[in-house]
Scaffold this motif. Structure first.
Motif, PDB file in Angstrom:
ATOM      1  N   VAL A  25     -46.891  -3.027  30.009  1.00  0.00           N
ATOM      2  CA  VAL A  25     -47.240  -4.638  30.245  1.00  0.00           C
ATOM      3  C   VAL A  25     -48.502  -4.944  30.871  1.00  0.00           C
ATOM      4  CG1 VAL A  25     -46.290  -6.569  31.348  1.00  0.00           C
ATOM      5  CG2 VAL A  25     -44.577  -5.117  30.282  1.00  0.00           C
ATOM      6  N   ARG A  26     -48.598  -3.771  32.019  1.00  0.00           N
ATOM      7  CA  ARG A  26     -49.985  -3.973  32.773  1.00  0.00           C
ATOM      8  C   ARG A  26     -51.212  -3.716  31.869  1.00  0.00           C
ATOM      9  NH1 ARG A  26     -48.760  -4.611  38.414  1.00  0.00           N
ATOM     10  NH2 ARG A  26     -46.416  -4.795  38.760  1.00  0.00           N
ATOM     11  N   ALA A 115     -45.204  -9.620  37.018  1.00  0.00           N
ATOM     12  CA  ALA A 115     -44.741  -9.874  38.494  1.00  0.00           C
ATOM     13  C   ALA A 115     -43.109  -9.445  38.805  1.00  0.00           C
ATOM     14  CB  ALA A 115     -45.095 -11.094  38.862  1.00  0.00           C
ATOM     15  N   LEU A 116     -42.280  -9.798  37.796  1.00  0.00           N
ATOM     16  CA  LEU A 116     -40.905  -9.368  37.826  1.00  0.00           C
ATOM     17  C   LEU A 116     -40.566  -8.094  37.722  1.00  0.00           C
ATOM     18  CD1 LEU A 116     -39.873 -12.305  35.920  1.00  0.00           C
ATOM     19  CD2 LEU A 116     -39.544 -12.188  38.413  1.00  0.00           C
ATOM     20  N   LEU A 117     -41.577  -7.204  37.052  1.00  0.00           N
ATOM     21  CA  LEU A 117     -41.065  -5.655  37.050  1.00  0.00           C
ATOM     22  C   LEU A 117     -41.802  -4.754  38.026  1.00  0.00           C
ATOM     23  CD1 LEU A 117     -41.596  -5.441  32.977  1.00  0.00           C
ATOM     24  CD2 LEU A 117     -39.413  -5.555  34.215  1.00  0.00           C
ATOM     25  N   PRO A 118     -40.934  -4.142  38.802  1.00  0.00           N
ATOM     26  CA  PRO A 118     -41.334  -3.245  39.813  1.00  0.00           C
ATOM     27  C   PRO A 118     -41.929  -1.856  38.740  1.00  0.00           C
ATOM     28  CG  PRO A 118     -39.193  -3.693  39.956  1.00  0.00           C
ATOM     29  CD  PRO A 118     -39.439  -4.546  38.933  1.00  0.00           C
ATOM     30  N   LEU A 127     -35.789  -6.833  25.889  1.00  0.00           N
ATOM     31  CA  LEU A 127     -36.263  -7.740  27.005  1.00  0.00           C
ATOM     32  C   LEU A 127     -37.846  -8.404  26.686  1.00  0.00           C
ATOM     33  CD1 LEU A 127     -35.674  -8.733  30.098  1.00  0.00           C
ATOM     34  CD2 LEU A 127     -37.662  -7.615  30.281  1.00  0.00           C
ATOM     35  N   ILE A 128     -38.687  -7.116  26.604  1.00  0.00           N
ATOM     36  CA  ILE A 128     -40.001  -7.331  26.217  1.00  0.00           C
ATOM     37  C   ILE A 128     -40.282  -8.016  24.897  1.00  0.00           C
ATOM     38  CG2 ILE A 128     -42.593  -6.277  25.959  1.00  0.00           C
ATOM     39  CD1 ILE A 128     -41.498  -4.282  28.204  1.00  0.00           C
ATOM     40  N   LEU A 132     -42.015 -11.582  24.246  1.00  0.00           N
ATOM     41  CA  LEU A 132     -43.075 -11.813  23.368  1.00  0.00           C
ATOM     42  C   LEU A 132     -42.653 -12.829  22.281  1.00  0.00           C
ATOM     43  CD1 LEU A 132     -44.439  -8.287  23.296  1.00  0.00           C
ATOM     44  CD2 LEU A 132     -45.456 -10.322  24.549  1.00  0.00           C
ATOM     45  N   LEU A 133     -41.482 -12.783  21.771  1.00  0.00           N
ATOM     46  CA  LEU A 133     -41.034 -13.752  20.857  1.00  0.00           C
ATOM     47  C   LEU A 133     -41.184 -15.246  21.057  1.00  0.00           C
ATOM     48  CD1 LEU A 133     -38.424 -11.594  18.710  1.00  0.00           C
ATOM     49  CD2 LEU A 133     -40.587 -12.469  18.002  1.00  0.00           C
TER      50      LEU A 133
END
Length: 186
Positions: A25-26, A115-118, A127-128, A132-133
């Protein structure tokens, strides 16, 4: 010396716990912000030292998605767009305007997800995918609505797109200021 050794071991343990999904994600944030810079800025600026500064700026929201860096890079992108159209006289193309807007939104929404994902989160790929959808649906709806509004109001052409860009920037800055004020009140 013992405190330094403990910090090094703590850093090694933290790096060993990093999972793939938050890193992807980053990395996507970096690529999307950099692509937004490449589309927004004039080609004359995208050579030499400015590219290094833009690449560094694209790294900032990837490493600090909870901080001001997402807003900073969005403003840099809009500044590059205005520089290209006003300063270098690049004609405004609807496809480029929609692409820059889409990249701005994707960068922002991926910063919200990051920001939500450690770093050590175990994330279900669904989830991702759903995130994205949902983002793609928002982008499609906004693009269709934007084109319809441009056609309905007759503000097409370079001056109309420029006016819409500045108005959108003012709305975005005003919304961010309002949200910041509301958060400080709470």
């Amino acid at each position: 010396m013992n405190a330094v050794t403990e910090r090094v071991r703590a850093a090694q343990r933290a790096v060993a716990r990093i999972s793939v999904a938050p890193l992807l994600v980053r990395a996507a944030i970096f690529v999307i912000v950099l692509a937004g810079f490449a589309l927004a800025f004039p080609a004359e600026v995208l050579s030499g030292r400015p590219v290094l500064f833009l690449a560094f700026a694209a790294l900032l929201p990837a490493f600090g998605p909870r901080r001001i860096w997402a807003t900073f890079t969005a403003l840099v992108t809009v500044g590059g767009w205005l520089l290209a159209t006003d300063g270098y006289g690049r004609p405004v193309a609807l496809w480029r305007l929609l692409a820059v807007a889409a990249l701005l939104y994707l960068g922002h929404t991926l910063c919200a997800l990051a920001a939500l994902l450690p770093y050590d989160a175990v994330v279900d790929p669904e989830l991702i995918t759903r995130w994205l959808l949902r983002s793609a649906a928002v982008l499609l709806g906004a693009a269709v609505l934007g084109v319809l509004l441009l056609q309905a109001t007759g503000t097409g052409g370079g001056a109309g797109y420029q006016w819409v860009t500045v108005l959108g920037l003012l709305v975005a800055v005003g919304t961010a200021a309002l949200l910041g004020w509301l958060l400080r009140r709470r």
